[in-house]
Design a protein around this motif. Structure first.
Motif, PDB file in Angstrom:
ATOM      1  N   LYS A  78       0.677  -1.077  -0.173  1.00  0.00           N
ATOM      2  CA  LYS A  78       0.146  -0.058   0.016  1.00  0.00           C
ATOM      3  C   LYS A  78       0.949   1.209  -0.133  1.00  0.00           C
ATOM      4  O   LYS A  78       1.894   1.287   0.907  1.00  0.00           O
ATOM      5  CB  LYS A  78      -0.895   0.048   1.363  1.00  0.00           C
ATOM      6  CG  LYS A  78      -2.116  -0.877   0.978  1.00  0.00           C
ATOM      7  CD  LYS A  78      -3.053  -0.859   2.112  1.00  0.00           C
ATOM      8  CE  LYS A  78      -4.308  -1.572   2.115  1.00  0.00           C
ATOM      9  NZ  LYS A  78      -5.383  -1.521   3.081  1.00  0.00           N
ATOM     10  N   ARG A  79       0.342   2.304  -0.556  1.00  0.00           N
ATOM     11  CA  ARG A  79       1.004   3.594  -0.721  1.00  0.00           C
ATOM     12  C   ARG A  79       0.340   4.748  -0.279  1.00  0.00           C
ATOM     13  O   ARG A  79       0.401   5.886  -0.934  1.00  0.00           O
ATOM     14  CB  ARG A  79       1.607   3.831  -2.245  1.00  0.00           C
ATOM     15  CG  ARG A  79       2.664   2.822  -2.697  1.00  0.00           C
ATOM     16  CD  ARG A  79       3.287   3.490  -4.120  1.00  0.00           C
ATOM     17  NE  ARG A  79       4.352   2.604  -4.218  1.00  0.00           N
ATOM     18  CZ  ARG A  79       5.145   2.331  -5.473  1.00  0.00           C
ATOM     19  NH1 ARG A  79       4.438   3.338  -6.166  1.00  0.00           N
ATOM     20  NH2 ARG A  79       6.202   1.746  -5.544  1.00  0.00           N
ATOM     21  N   TYR A  80      -0.521   4.353   0.987  1.00  0.00           N
ATOM     22  CA  TYR A  80      -1.167   5.742   1.277  1.00  0.00           C
ATOM     23  C   TYR A  80      -0.018   6.468   2.026  1.00  0.00           C
ATOM     24  O   TYR A  80       1.059   6.103   2.384  1.00  0.00           O
ATOM     25  CB  TYR A  80      -1.908   5.337   2.417  1.00  0.00           C
ATOM     26  CG  TYR A  80      -3.257   4.379   1.917  1.00  0.00           C
ATOM     27  CD1 TYR A  80      -3.771   4.617   0.676  1.00  0.00           C
ATOM     28  CD2 TYR A  80      -3.509   3.230   2.376  1.00  0.00           C
ATOM     29  CE1 TYR A  80      -4.816   3.977   0.086  1.00  0.00           C
ATOM     30  CE2 TYR A  80      -4.497   2.455   1.939  1.00  0.00           C
ATOM     31  CZ  TYR A  80      -5.427   2.681   0.801  1.00  0.00           C
ATOM     32  OH  TYR A  80      -6.019   1.841   0.181  1.00  0.00           O
ATOM     33  N   LYS A  81      -0.299   7.949   2.146  1.00  0.00           N
ATOM     34  CA  LYS A  81       0.816   9.052   2.537  1.00  0.00           C
ATOM     35  C   LYS A  81       1.039   8.474   3.978  1.00  0.00           C
ATOM     36  O   LYS A  81       2.340   8.512   4.514  1.00  0.00           O
ATOM     37  CB  LYS A  81       0.248  10.231   2.556  1.00  0.00           C
ATOM     38  CG  LYS A  81       0.459  10.695   0.836  1.00  0.00           C
ATOM     39  CD  LYS A  81       0.210  12.267   0.854  1.00  0.00           C
ATOM     40  CE  LYS A  81       1.253  12.972   1.391  1.00  0.00           C
ATOM     41  NZ  LYS A  81       1.404  14.287   1.245  1.00  0.00           N
ATOM     42  N   ASP A  82       0.078   8.230   4.861  1.00  0.00           N
ATOM     43  CA  ASP A  82       0.391   8.078   6.262  1.00  0.00           C
ATOM     44  C   ASP A  82       1.217   7.029   6.650  1.00  0.00           C
ATOM     45  O   ASP A  82       1.901   6.682   7.263  1.00  0.00           O
ATOM     46  CB  ASP A  82      -1.041   7.902   6.957  1.00  0.00           C
ATOM     47  CG  ASP A  82      -1.950   6.941   6.545  1.00  0.00           C
ATOM     48  OD1 ASP A  82      -1.517   6.456   5.304  1.00  0.00           O
ATOM     49  OD2 ASP A  82      -2.918   6.596   7.160  1.00  0.00           O
ATOM     50  N   VAL A  83       0.864   5.688   5.646  1.00  0.00           N
ATOM     51  CA  VAL A  83       1.775   4.620   5.683  1.00  0.00           C
ATOM     52  C   VAL A  83       3.191   4.759   5.246  1.00  0.00           C
ATOM     53  O   VAL A  83       3.949   4.296   6.108  1.00  0.00           O
ATOM     54  CB  VAL A  83       1.229   3.337   4.853  1.00  0.00           C
ATOM     55  CG1 VAL A  83       2.044   2.145   4.710  1.00  0.00           C
ATOM     56  CG2 VAL A  83      -0.375   3.235   5.540  1.00  0.00           C
ATOM     57  N   VAL A 349       7.982  12.021   1.821  1.00  0.00           N
ATOM     58  CA  VAL A 349       6.703  11.207   1.074  1.00  0.00           C
ATOM     59  C   VAL A 349       6.005  12.711   0.211  1.00  0.00           C
ATOM     60  O   VAL A 349       5.730  13.586   1.058  1.00  0.00           O
ATOM     61  CB  VAL A 349       5.978  10.923   2.187  1.00  0.00           C
ATOM     62  CG1 VAL A 349       4.704  10.381   1.396  1.00  0.00           C
ATOM     63  CG2 VAL A 349       6.722   9.744   3.080  1.00  0.00           C
ATOM     64  N   LEU A 350       6.008  12.402  -0.666  1.00  0.00           N
ATOM     65  CA  LEU A 350       5.235  13.378  -1.763  1.00  0.00           C
ATOM     66  C   LEU A 350       3.951  12.835  -2.336  1.00  0.00           C
ATOM     67  O   LEU A 350       3.835  11.617  -2.276  1.00  0.00           O
ATOM     68  CB  LEU A 350       6.224  13.612  -2.926  1.00  0.00           C
ATOM     69  CG  LEU A 350       7.808  14.200  -2.637  1.00  0.00           C
ATOM     70  CD1 LEU A 350       8.474  14.428  -4.079  1.00  0.00           C
ATOM     71  CD2 LEU A 350       7.697  15.457  -1.810  1.00  0.00           C
ATOM     72  N   GLU A 371       4.224   8.808  -2.591  1.00  0.00           N
ATOM     73  CA  GLU A 371       5.513   8.122  -3.217  1.00  0.00           C
ATOM     74  C   GLU A 371       6.780   8.962  -2.657  1.00  0.00           C
ATOM     75  O   GLU A 371       6.756   9.869  -2.261  1.00  0.00           O
ATOM     76  CB  GLU A 371       5.630   8.346  -4.704  1.00  0.00           C
ATOM     77  CG  GLU A 371       5.568   9.721  -5.154  1.00  0.00           C
ATOM     78  CD  GLU A 371       5.597   9.811  -6.641  1.00  0.00           C
ATOM     79  OE1 GLU A 371       5.376   8.825  -7.273  1.00  0.00           O
ATOM     80  OE2 GLU A 371       5.669  11.082  -7.455  1.00  0.00           O
ATOM     81  N   ILE A 372       7.995   7.867  -2.787  1.00  0.00           N
ATOM     82  CA  ILE A 372       9.112   8.445  -2.113  1.00  0.00           C
ATOM     83  C   ILE A 372      10.083   8.260  -3.357  1.00  0.00           C
ATOM     84  O   ILE A 372      10.106   7.517  -4.146  1.00  0.00           O
ATOM     85  CB  ILE A 372       9.392   7.390  -1.020  1.00  0.00           C
ATOM     86  CG1 ILE A 372       8.489   7.399   0.025  1.00  0.00           C
ATOM     87  CG2 ILE A 372      10.920   8.053  -0.649  1.00  0.00           C
ATOM     88  CD1 ILE A 372       9.011   6.358   1.034  1.00  0.00           C
TER      89      ILE A 372
END
Length: 520
Positions: A78-83, A349-350, A371-372
């Protein structure tokens, strides 16, 4: 305890992230000596049932969180920002832990076989995520890309500005990846499910000598660049390959910097040819990969000082054919890339996508997707050294650029000494700040107690004043009554005397009273 909430609880993800960010930059106790028991939700129970995992050190749990995400990698793709912010916060905590040279040495030493042993060393989770080969037969797996990318960030923290760590890392020859368990599986097992899984059987001996980590990274970089250039690769797949390539190039740039022996090993592994082709390609839309390849190519030329097949004299004509001005332009364009400019000390994290030139097919599927690309450590490293590389590209092979002079070595030693002094002073400042906070808290309690006592004294003083006023009023009333009584007694005596003079008979009681009054 902030560490336990962040690493061994079912608290919300933002709370865990904040706990990691609140940890001091210089940990007061080693995480390797703190034992935690993380747990994960039982599948298909909607979070109502939880399984305890095996006990592990806080450092191992921290690395597991960074490499595979929460709950033993249950949702690692998962690529949620908070994760992603939670995982990058774990990487930042590891960076603080790895500031001590002895910690770096201990972590890298665990990747080497025991002295006198001919067997491969156990493949640590960090090393596995770092050297896992990219899939060239299918689309890149999101979970593997994130894990490998974060592993490159973590490994760079172990090597940056540490010649001893770089020398130790060059000697690491990990076991074949085919003998490693599924990378998507968590590193911890559930004791309630029984004993841990048995170790994988040893691989048969191969005639080829084992590869070093540096050689494996060079090969993985080449495979990723090749997969990126395949026809039929979608925009989303190309973006994932770009992200993986950025991770490799950033790590290699920091590893090879001021390390001629590592440069020699990288060049002997075919790294030079891997870098030339992307630099030679022209792309008006995305200059990220060519810029990083040109930067790493300049590092190889700058620090190629060990004898070998590919030397500075070999590289120099190729640089001229590519064009020194072209290479410098490639490197400079990295500063203009939004993915590079947006990174800050607290911004890694963008939002996805972070580049405006992407095609519609690359747009994010969900609003909270992130994403990073880079971490602040690399951005700071690049900004500090890119000008040196630009000057070095135009230097003749038989000349040394200013960065190779003895003065630069002395400057490096001085900078390292100053950094150590700053680190020590920062630690002392944190200790003093904690003492100030403790004294301030204690002082606040004393001030509160003094204020309470003053209020009590004021209340008692008011009561005493009121009592004195009542007492004075009572005394005045008594005095008035005595004066009135004395006046009445005097008047009565006069009246009795007049009555006697007039011949009136005075009662005996009155006479007795008069006698009593006379006695008095």
């Amino acid at each position: 305890c902030l560490v336990e909430i962040a690493l061994a609880s079912n608290a919300p993800t933002p709370v865990k992230t904040q706990c990691l960010r609140l940890l001091p930059a210089h940990p007061v106790f080693p995480l390797s000596e703190l034992t935690l028991t993380p747990y994960m939700p039982v599948p298909e129970t909607n979070g109502e049932e939880w399984d305890r995992l095996e006990p592990a050190s806080a450092l191992d749990v921290l690395l597991e969180l960074a490499l595979h995400g929460e709950y033993n990698g249950l949702e690692s793709g998962k690529r949620y920002k908070d994760v992603l912010e939670l995982r990058t916060a774990a990487v930042a905590v590891f960076e603080n832990v790895a500031q001590k040279e002895e910690v770096r040495q201990a972590i890298l030493q665990a990747m080497l076989p025991q002295e006198g042993s001919t067997a491969h060393a156990p493949l640590t989770p960090l090393l596995h995520s770092l050297i896992a080969p990219p899939s060239t037969t299918s689309a890149p797996d999101l979970a593997n890309v994130i894990s490998t990318h974060l592993a490159t960030l973590i490994f760079s923290h172990l090597l940056r500005s540490s010649p001893r760590s770089k020398a130790l890392a060059r000697t690491i020859t990990p076991s074949p990846v085919s003998a490693v368990p599924d990378p998507n599986a968590g590193q911890f097992f559930v004791p309630a499910d029984g004993a841990p899984p048995p170790p994988s059987p040893p691989e048969e001996e191969d005639d080829e000598p084992p590869q070093s980590v540096l050689q494996i990274l060079s090969e993985n970089l080449s495979l990723s660049l090749l997969s990126r250039s395949h026809e039929g690769t979608s925009d989303l797949e190309s973006r994932e390959w770009d992200r993986l390539i950025v991770g490799y190039l950033c790590l290699l740039s920091q590893w090879l910097w001021d390390d001629p022996q590592s440069v020699r090993q990288f060049l002997d592994a075919g790294g030079f040819g891997t870098l030339v082709e992307p630099v030679n390609q022209t792309s008006e839309t995305d200059a990220l990969i060519p810029a990083l390849c040109a930067f790493l190519l300049g590092i190889c030329y700058e620090f190629d000082r060990e004898p070998g097949e590919i030397t500075r004299s070999t590289i120099y004509p190729i640089l001229n054919r590519l064009g020194v001005d072209t290479l410098i332009g490639r490197i400079t364009r990295l500063r203009e890339d939004e993915r590079f400019r947006a990174v800050g000390p607290d911004t890694v994290v963008l939002s996805y996508p972070s580049a405006t030139y992407l095609k519609p097919s690359s747009k994010r599927e969900k609003e909270d997707e992130g994403e990073i690309w880079f971490d602040w450590a690399f951005v700071d490293f690049w900004k500090s050294n890119y000008y040196t590389i630009q000057r070095g590209l135009s230097t003749e092979p038989n000349q040394l650029s200013p960065s190779a002079s003895g003065q630069n070595a002395e400057s490096a030693i001085l900078v390292a000494s100053l950094r150590e002094m700053i680190r020590s002073q920062s630690q002392e400042m944190e200790t003093l700040q904690r003492k100030v906070q403790e004294l301030t808290a204690s002082n606040n309690e004393e001030v509160a107690q003094v204020a309470t006592l003053k209020a009590q004294v004021s209340s008692l003083t008011s009561e005493l004043q009121h009592t004195k006023e009542k007492h004075n009023e009572t005394e005045k009333e008594q005095e008035d009554l005595l004066v009135l009584l004395d006046e009445m007694t005097t008047k009565r005596k006069r009246d009795k005397a007049k009555l006697k003079e007039l011949g009136q008979v005075v009662s005996e009681d009155e006479a007795e009273e008069d006698g009593d009054d006379g006695d008095e």
